[in-house]
Design an enzyme around this catalytic site. Structure first.
Site, PDB file in Angstrom:
ATOM      1  N   ALA A  16      13.567  65.906 -35.024  1.00  0.00           N
ATOM      2  CA  ALA A  16      13.402  66.529 -36.343  1.00  0.00           C
ATOM      3  C   ALA A  16      14.789  66.693 -36.958  1.00  0.00           C
ATOM      4  CB  ALA A  16      12.737  67.896 -36.177  1.00  0.00           C
ATOM      5  N   GLY A  59      11.455  65.110 -31.582  1.00  0.00           N
ATOM      6  CA  GLY A  59      10.340  64.602 -32.374  1.00  0.00           C
ATOM      7  C   GLY A  59      10.242  63.092 -32.326  1.00  0.00           C
ATOM      8  N   GLU A 119       8.289  62.446 -29.337  1.00  0.00           N
ATOM      9  CA  GLU A 119       6.924  62.901 -29.635  1.00  0.00           C
ATOM     10  C   GLU A 119       6.189  61.895 -30.517  1.00  0.00           C
ATOM     11  OE1 GLU A 119       8.372  66.799 -30.953  1.00  0.00           O
ATOM     12  OE2 GLU A 119       6.874  67.656 -29.599  1.00  0.00           O
ATOM     13  N   GLU A 143      14.927  69.776 -27.253  1.00  0.00           N
ATOM     14  CA  GLU A 143      14.692  70.981 -28.058  1.00  0.00           C
ATOM     15  C   GLU A 143      15.130  72.246 -27.322  1.00  0.00           C
ATOM     16  OE1 GLU A 143      12.681  68.472 -27.625  1.00  0.00           O
ATOM     17  OE2 GLU A 143      11.465  68.059 -29.380  1.00  0.00           O
TER      18      GLU A 143
HETATM   19  N1  T1G Z   1      19.165  66.459 -37.172  1.00  0.00           N
HETATM   20  C1  T1G Z   1      20.143  66.401 -38.101  1.00  0.00           C
HETATM   21  N2  T1G Z   1      21.340  65.809 -37.907  1.00  0.00           N
HETATM   22  C2  T1G Z   1      21.565  65.268 -36.692  1.00  0.00           C
HETATM   23  C3  T1G Z   1      20.590  65.294 -35.663  1.00  0.00           C
HETATM   24  C4  T1G Z   1      19.343  65.920 -35.950  1.00  0.00           C
HETATM   25  N3  T1G Z   1      18.358  65.974 -35.044  1.00  0.00           N
HETATM   26  N4  T1G Z   1      21.120  64.666 -34.588  1.00  0.00           N
HETATM   27  C5  T1G Z   1      22.352  64.267 -34.935  1.00  0.00           C
HETATM   28  N5  T1G Z   1      22.624  64.624 -36.186  1.00  0.00           N
HETATM   29  C6  T1G Z   1      23.857  64.331 -36.940  1.00  0.00           C
HETATM   30  C7  T1G Z   1      25.054  65.017 -36.321  1.00  0.00           C
HETATM   31  O1  T1G Z   1      25.178  66.338 -36.824  1.00  0.00           O
HETATM   32  C8  T1G Z   1      26.185  64.134 -36.802  1.00  0.00           C
HETATM   33  O2  T1G Z   1      26.382  64.438 -38.164  1.00  0.00           O
HETATM   34  C9  T1G Z   1      25.556  62.737 -36.772  1.00  0.00           C
HETATM   35  O3  T1G Z   1      24.127  62.931 -36.811  1.00  0.00           O
HETATM   36  C10 T1G Z   1      25.902  61.964 -35.512  1.00  0.00           C
HETATM   37  O4  T1G Z   1      25.535  62.809 -34.423  1.00  0.00           O
HETATM   38  C11 T1G Z   1       9.649  68.814 -33.677  1.00  0.00           C
HETATM   39  C12 T1G Z   1      11.711  70.457 -33.463  1.00  0.00           C
HETATM   40  C13 T1G Z   1      21.240  61.556 -31.303  1.00  0.00           C
HETATM   41  C14 T1G Z   1      22.399  61.629 -29.071  1.00  0.00           C
HETATM   42  O5  T1G Z   1      18.266  67.727 -30.505  1.00  0.00           O
HETATM   43  O6  T1G Z   1      21.589  64.590 -29.344  1.00  0.00           O
HETATM   44  O7  T1G Z   1      12.937  67.305 -32.729  1.00  0.00           O
HETATM   45  O8  T1G Z   1      28.772  65.223 -37.945  1.00  0.00           O
HETATM   46  O9  T1G Z   1      27.900  63.094 -33.565  1.00  0.00           O
HETATM   47  O10 T1G Z   1      27.359  61.513 -30.321  1.00  0.00           O
HETATM   48  O11 T1G Z   1       9.794  68.890 -31.368  1.00  0.00           O
HETATM   49  O12 T1G Z   1      23.251  63.471 -32.167  1.00  0.00           O
HETATM   50  O13 T1G Z   1      28.267  62.855 -38.659  1.00  0.00           O
HETATM   51  O14 T1G Z   1      27.728  64.801 -40.193  1.00  0.00           O
HETATM   52  O15 T1G Z   1      25.892  63.774 -32.161  1.00  0.00           O
HETATM   53  O16 T1G Z   1      26.206  59.394 -31.142  1.00  0.00           O
HETATM   54  C15 T1G Z   1      15.691  67.386 -31.309  1.00  0.00           C
HETATM   55  C16 T1G Z   1      20.245  65.963 -31.378  1.00  0.00           C
HETATM   56  C17 T1G Z   1      15.671  68.059 -32.652  1.00  0.00           C
HETATM   57  C18 T1G Z   1      18.901  65.475 -30.886  1.00  0.00           C
HETATM   58  C19 T1G Z   1      23.651  60.982 -31.129  1.00  0.00           C
HETATM   59  N6  T1G Z   1      16.697  66.358 -31.269  1.00  0.00           N
HETATM   60  N7  T1G Z   1      21.194  64.880 -31.562  1.00  0.00           N
HETATM   61  O17 T1G Z   1      24.874  61.405 -30.556  1.00  0.00           O
HETATM   62  O18 T1G Z   1      26.380  61.336 -32.611  1.00  0.00           O
HETATM   63  S1  T1G Z   1      14.487  69.336 -32.733  1.00  0.00           S
HETATM   64  C20 T1G Z   1      17.942  66.628 -30.875  1.00  0.00           C
HETATM   65  C21 T1G Z   1      21.839  64.308 -30.487  1.00  0.00           C
HETATM   66  C22 T1G Z   1      12.985  68.499 -32.669  1.00  0.00           C
HETATM   67  C23 T1G Z   1      10.543  68.544 -32.515  1.00  0.00           C
HETATM   68  C24 T1G Z   1      11.776  69.355 -32.497  1.00  0.00           C
HETATM   69  C25 T1G Z   1      22.915  63.312 -30.824  1.00  0.00           C
HETATM   70  C26 T1G Z   1      22.523  61.867 -30.577  1.00  0.00           C
HETATM   71  P1  T1G Z   1      27.889  64.328 -38.785  1.00  0.00           P
HETATM   72  P2  T1G Z   1      26.492  62.840 -33.125  1.00  0.00           P
HETATM   73  P3  T1G Z   1      26.271  60.857 -31.093  1.00  0.00           P
END
Ligand code: T1G
Length: 693
Positions: free
Chosen positions: A66, A105, A108, A128
């Site tokens: 998400a 997500g 999911e 999450e």
């Molecule tokens: N939402 C918004 N921005 C995100 C994002 C996300 N989920 N993930 C990464 N970014 C942005 C990050 O801030 C950065 O921005 C850029 O993308 C590159 O990220 C319903 C509720 C995917 C492994 O927790 O683990 O789904 O600084 O520097 O090192 O059940 O990002 O360039 O402006 O980390 O190559 C669950 C979180 C959400 C995944 C990539 N998902 N992200 O790593 O790049 S909750 C996560 C990561 C959810 C559902 C629930 C990593 C990555 P900027 P980065 P990276």
């Protein structure tokens, strides 16, 4: 190709439709993506030419979850759970085609599809819980149905990802695609159609959860494990509850329960702290006056001076990243000992299966030991990690300046000392900075990059880049005594030592700090670090508790006695009534009228001065932003992630309350508690530290 929203388009290839998602940087499931997915499935459903649908992403990764930036704002329909139920109920087979990181997500979405294929490098995770949440779009109900609760539990409750080979083995995916993903997914879809495979709706699978229904021990055993690893965190237990519900409740009820748990967590302070930290950890790399495209110096070879605990750990960081290291020690015996410790560390990792024997030899092969500093003539970066003695460091930097090639970066690992003074010993101050590693250097992720007055922009940019390469979280700080982390830490050290003179005892102080969420209290930490750090028999005055216990050889864990007693080989602190007695007698001899001190006062005196010093550090521009200080404390000092760091916590408590308490303590205990001007200013303006991030 038909555009459905700005982030989703539909392409028809014969009877197969490709639903392309294109929402850089990570295809987060923001509103345009969700709406495009829902409308795309409806379009495909209504098109008789389309017999199967492939969901696939452009760019670097399949949906990574998400859009975290949407959290806390009013959610826009369609909500992800509803979109994924459309996937689930679709009468035409949906194949998720995965590359990169199918996280949250994103996974999911794949689980709501009917089949899943992936490239070999793909990863699958439900992180999450690291955001203080749980999968809120059916992940806690579908994953246990697909792979069983025992295998689902660690994925949901730790958030750690698995790779494609393991995902195939456990049944998360149906096939690994060699070559082009889109072509492979289309071929798979055609196979599904040709073989008239029955629809595989994960929501209707019951075999794996039926097997688990009479095994309550699955959850009891996992809870025992969590108690040790996730103390104080709310989300992991909620994850277990949700997976447990998948076993005992019908799918629809389980979804409802998952949503309830999700909303409870989303509205809590722990998730707010962990979501804040997610972005804070990425902000540290953004330094206002260092352009993103600053040219970097190529670091092909590194030199480390000092093969002690720090030098050895620092060396490991670089060879782990494949960068050769020339390790310099004054005497062969110290060099041999240092190399032996490194080899032992690698052998332990190998014995735990974390690496192979070949990996160990390859890494040891990247280290060249020497007792001649002249052997550093060809390195691109030197890191000095000798004893904390300014004269010694100055002598070394003067020599390095003459030995190292022009353009080589010279860094000191000093924890406190003035890097400007060290830089002044060279003709190349623009190439000198601090790289303050935290012990053990091969384990702790935090690295303070200490920017001296004359350090150049390319050198700083190179330091931040090489830190990322060796998997450190680099935070830029300025020159002052203790930079940022240790400067704030010294506030807590002073207060903890005063508290046991005024009436508390180590065990009470430690319990308060431990219960707040730190891995251990101050006195157990001093025993771990070593009470004799910076102490010597020759200079001991016996005029402090620390001197007195060191004079008794109570150096801490390494001596099996310090503020606490320890059984040989054990790290578990046991009461030391003899030390408590010593504390009482010494404090009374010094004229203290010992008094009962409340846990609340202990906590405030151990935490608020840290916050106050952080405010001073920001005033002096030693740190770029408050959230950088939170990243330092979470990664360098064990501040509990679910409390977001000292500055985030201060905003949560209320700066006006912090200020009032500081003023009260100032009246009672003196100017150690004098509020920082920035704290007063923010309270006056009704602002938070967050306004400075
Ligand atoms: N939402 C918004 N921005 C995100 C994002 C996300 N989920 N993930 C990464 N970014 C942005 C990050 O801030 C950065 O921005 C850029 O993308 C590159 O990220 C319903 C509720 C995917 C492994 O927790 O683990 O789904 O600084 O520097 O090192 O059940 O990002 O360039 O402006 O980390 O190559 C669950 C979180 C959400 C995944 C990539 N998902 N992200 O790593 O790049 S909750 C996560 C990561 C959810 C559902 C629930 C990593 C990555 P900027 P980065 P990276």
């Amino acid at each position: 190709m038909v555009a459905i929203t700005e982030a989703v388009s539909l392409e028809k290839q014969g009877e197969i439709a490709l639903l392309w998602i294109d929402n850089p940087p990570v295809n987060a499931l923001g509103h345009p993506v969700r709406k495009g997915m829902a409308d795309g499935i409806t379009m495909a459903m209504n098109d008789d030419d389309i017999k199967a649908i492939v969901v696939i992403c452009k760019g670097r990764t399949f949906c990574a979850g998400a859009d975290i930036r949407e959290f806390g704002k009013p959610p826009l329909e369609p909500h992800l759970p509803d979109v994924l139920n459309t996937f689930d109920q679709c009468s035409k087979p949906i194949i998720a085609a995965i590359h990169g990181t199918a996280f949250g997500g994103g996974l999911e979405t794949a689980l709501s599809s009917h089949f899943r294929v992936a490239v070999p490098s793909a990863q699958f995770g439900l992180p999450e819980v690291k955001l203080g949440l749980l999968p809120g779009a059916g992940g806690t109900q579908r994953l246990p149905r697909l792979i069983g609760p025992e295998k689902a539990l660690p994925m949901v409750a730790t958030g750690n990802p698995i790779r494609a080979d393991k995902a195939l083995k456990e049944g998360v995916i149906d096939e690994i695609v060699a070559g082009d993903l889109a072509e492979g997914a289309i071929a798979f879809a055609q196979k599904v159609l040709a073989e008239k495979r029955p629809m595989r709706r994960v929501s209707t699978m019951t075999e794996k959860i039926d097997e688990a229904r009479n095994k309550p021990e699955i959850f009891a055993d996992y809870r025992k494990q969590l108690a040790k690893t996730a103390r104080g965190f709310e989300a992991p237990e909620a994850c277990v509850k949700a997976v447990e519900a998948a076993v005992h409740k019908p799918f629809a009820e389980g979804l409802k329960y998952e949503r309830e748990l999700f909303q409870q967590l989303m509205s809590g302070s722990q998730s707010a702290a962990q979501r804040y930290y997610f972005f804070a950890e990425r902000e540290v790399a953004k330094i206002p006056d260092i352009p993103k495209d600053t040219p970097l110096i190529d670091i092909k070879k590194v030199g480390v001076i000092g093969a002690g605990t720090m030098g050895g750990g620092i060396t490991m960081n670089f060879v782990n990243a494949g960068i050769p290291v020339t390790l310099v020690e004054a005497k062969q015996e110290f060099l041999d000992r240092g190399l032996g410790v490194i080899k032992k560390n690698y052998d332990i990792s190998a014995s735990k299966g974390k690496m192979t024997a070949d990996d160990v030899s390859a890494r040891m092969g990247l280290i060249k030991g020497t007792t001649h500093m002249e052997d550093l003539a060809d390195v691109d970066l030197v890191i000095e990690a000798v004893f904390e003695n300014m004269d010694l460091k100055k002598e070394i930097f003067s020599k390095l300046d003459a030995i190292c090639k022009p353009g080589a970066i010279l860094a000191t690992n000093t924890s406190y000392l003035n890097v400007d003074e060290i830089a002044a010993m060279t003709q190349r101050p623009e190439y000198v900075l601090g790289l303050h590693f935290f012990s053990p250097a091969n384990v702790m992720r935090l690295l303070e990059v200490v920017r001296a007055a004359k350090t150049s922009i390319p050198v700083l940019a190179t330091a931040m880049a090489i830190a990322k390469k060796i998997k450190k979280i680099a935070v830029m700080v300025g020159v002052c005594h203790g930079f940022a982390g240790n400067r704030m830490f010294s506030q807590r050290r002073r207060e903890s030592e005063k508290l046991i003179l005024e009436g508390a005892l180590p065990a009470q102080v430690d319990k308060v700090v431990y219960d707040f969420g730190f891995p251990m209290g101050p006195f157990q930490l001093y025993d771990l670090i070593g009470n004799d750090l910076g102490w010597s028999k020759e200079t001991s005055t016996g005029d402090s508790i620390r001197d007195l216990i060191c004079e008794q050889g109570r150096f801490g864990l390494k001596a099996s006695k310090g503020y606490y007693n320890y059984d040989p080989g054990s790290r578990v602190p046991k009461p030391a009534p003899e030390v408590d007695q010593l504390i009482v007698e010494f404090s009374e001899k010094k004229g203290y009228k010992r008094r009962g001190i409340s846990d609340e006062e202990i906590l405030q005196r151990c935490i608020y001065p840290i916050i106050n010093e952080g405010a001073k550090i920001l005033e002096e521009k030693i740190a770029v932003r408050p959230s950088d200080l939170d990243v330092i404390w979470i990664n360098g000092y064990g501040w509990p992630l679910y409390r977001g760091g000292p500055m985030f916590y201060a905003d949560l408590v209320g700066l006006d309350k912090v200020l009032d308490v500081m003023k009260k303590f100032q009246a009672e205990h003196g100017d150690d508690f004098k509020p920082a001007a920035l704290l007063e200013k923010l309270v006056k303006e009704g602002k938070k530290f967050a306004s400075l991030n």
